[in-house]
Enzyme design. Structure first.
Site, PDB file in Angstrom:
ATOM      1  N   SER A  41      38.238  36.931  26.440  1.00 25.40           N
ATOM      2  CA  SER A  41      38.140  36.697  25.009  1.00 25.40           C
ATOM      3  C   SER A  41      37.666  35.289  24.673  1.00 25.40           C
ATOM      4  CB  SER A  41      39.483  36.961  24.340  1.00 25.40           C
ATOM      5  OG  SER A  41      40.362  35.884  24.543  1.00 25.40           O
TER       6      SER A  41
ATOM      7  N   LYS B   5      43.391  31.116  21.767  1.00 23.57           N
ATOM      8  CA  LYS B   5      42.364  31.440  20.769  1.00 23.57           C
ATOM      9  C   LYS B   5      41.999  30.164  20.031  1.00 23.57           C
ATOM     10  CE  LYS B   5      42.738  36.060  20.998  1.00 23.57           C
ATOM     11  NZ  LYS B   5      42.244  36.445  22.283  1.00 23.57           N
TER      12      LYS B   5
END
Lengths: 170, 161
Positions: free
Chosen positions: B42, B86
Site C-alpha cells: 500500500s 499511511k
C-alpha cells in the site's frame, strides 16, 4: 565535589523512578480520577463525602488487556475520545464486533463493524457515548477499569454487568 | 549461611538491573523511537514491498504536531492488533476529494474530515485499504510518525513528506 556527586545521584534516582513508573503505568496498571456523572451510580454516584466535601472517585485501570485487545460485554473501559485525542472517557462496552445494537436515535439496528465496539455510560440520561458518536475503534481503548481505590468508603471491585434494557431495545 | 546471603544479594541486584533495563527499553520504544518493519504494497513507492526497516518517532503525535504529508503509523481501525503505515492527507475541517475504490462507477466524492479525525491514504492508490474505504480515523489511533529509513542501505535517510 560532594554536592555535585549528591546532585548526580539524585538525578539518577529520579530518572530511574520515572522510567520504572512509566513502565508500570503503561504495562500493568495506573490510577485515574473519574470526572462527570456519566457512569453514575457505578462511578461518581454524587453522594460521596470525604471530610464534608464531595469528592470524585479514583479508579484502578488495568493495562494487561491491551496485549490482545480482548474484551467482554460489560467491561468498563477508558478510551481516547474519538473527537479529541487529548480527552479520555470512561464508559461500559455494551456490544462487540459483529453484533447488532438498537439505537434510539435512528430507530434502527446497526451492526458494530470489525474491530470496533459500542460504549455507553451507565447514566444514559447524561452521557456522551456511542449513541451520539457511533461505534469506536478498539484501538482507542487505553485500559480496563477494575476497582475503585479512593475514597476509602467506596473501595471495591467493579462488576461486569449488562445493562438491563439492551434486550428491550433490540 | 553467609554464602547464601551473598548469592541472594547478587540475584537481587541482577533482577533489579534487569527490570531497570526492560523499563528503559519500554520507555525508549514507546516515547522516543521504535523500529518498524514495513511490508505490503500500500505504500509503494515510498516503502518497498517487503523488508523496509523504518524508525518511527513517537513524540510529535502526542503534542498534536502531525501535519498533512507525514507518514504515520496507525492502529488499524478494523483490527486493533495491527499497525498500518499511511500518509496523512487531511486534518480536521479539511475538504478531501477521493474516489471510493469499491464503487463501480468511479465518481469523485468530497467530504469534510470531522473534528478530531485525520484522513489517511496509502501512496499506492490502486492497492491500499485506507480512508477511502473506511472513512476518516480518530487522531487517537496515531501511534507514531515514520521519519528515518534504516534498511535497505540505498534508501538510508529521512522519509520524505
Amino acid at each position: 565535589m560532594g554536592t555535585q556527586k549528591g546532585l548526580w545521584s539524585f538525578a539518577n534516582k529520579f530518572f530511574t523512578a520515572g522510567v520504572l513508573g512509566l513502565y508500570i503505568t503503561d504495562r500493568f496498571a495506573s490510577v485515574a480520577p473519574v470526572r462527570g456523572s456519566s457512569m453514575s451510580p457505578t462511578l461518581n454516584p454524587g453522594t460521596t463525602k470525604l471530610m464534608g466535601l464531595s469528592t470524585d472517585d479514583y479508579v484502578l485501570v488495568e493495562k494487561g488487556c491491551l496485549r490482545n485487545y480482548k474484551f467482554s460485554h460489560g467491561d468498563v473501559v477508558v478510551f481516547r475520545s474519538p473527537s479529541n485525542h487529548k480527552e479520555r472517557q470512561i464508559k461500559r462496552i455494551t456490544a462487540l464486533p459483529g453484533e447488532w445494537i438498537g439505537t434510539r436515535r435512528f430507530y434502527d439496528v446497526l451492526k458494530v463493524p470489525e474491530g470496533h465496539c459500542w460504549v455507553e455510560g451507565d447514566n444514559s440520561s447524561s452521557s456522551m457515548d456511542s449513541r451520539s458518536f457511533g461505534p469506536i475503534p478498539l484501538g482507542l481503548v487505553q485500559g480496563r477499569v477494575t476497582h475503585v481505590v479512593w475514597p476509602p468508603q467506596r473501595i471495591g471491585a467493579i462488576e461486569r454487568r449488562r445493562p438491563q434494557d439492551t434486550i428491550s431495545r433490540l | 549461611m553467609r554464602q547464601w546471603r551473598r548469592v541472594a544479594n547478587e540475584a537481587m541486584q541482577f533482577s533489579v538491573s534487569t527490570a531497570k533495563f526492560i523499563a528503559l527499553l519500554h520507555v525508549t520504544d514507546s516515547y522516543l523511537f521504535s523500529p518498524i518493519l514495513a511490508h505490503g504494497s500500500s505504500m509503494l513507492p515510498t516503502f518497498n514491498f517487503s523488508g523496509d526497516v523504518v524508525l518511527a518517532e513517537r513524540l510529535s503525535h502526542r503534542f498534536g504536531r502531525v501535519v498533512p504529508g507525514d507518514v504515520v503509523m496507525v492502529r488499524a481501525p478494523d483490527d486493533p492488533n495491527m499497525m498500518v503505515g499511511k500518509r496523512v492527507l487531511g486534518m480536521e475541517g479539511d475538504k478531501v476529494t477521493f474516489v471510493d475504490p469499491a464503487s463501480i462507477r468511479q465518481y469523485r466524492k468530497t467530504t469534510v474530515v470531522p473534528k478530531g479525525h485525520v484522513w489517511i491514504q496509502g501512496d499506492n492508490t490502486k492497492e491500499s485499504f485506507d480512508s477511502r474505504s473506511y472513512g476518516p480515523v480518530p487522531y487517537g489511533l496515531i501511534q507514531g510518525r515514520a521519519f528515518f529509513r534504516v534498511w535497505p542501505p540505498n534508501g538510508f535517510g529521512f522519509v520524505d513528506d
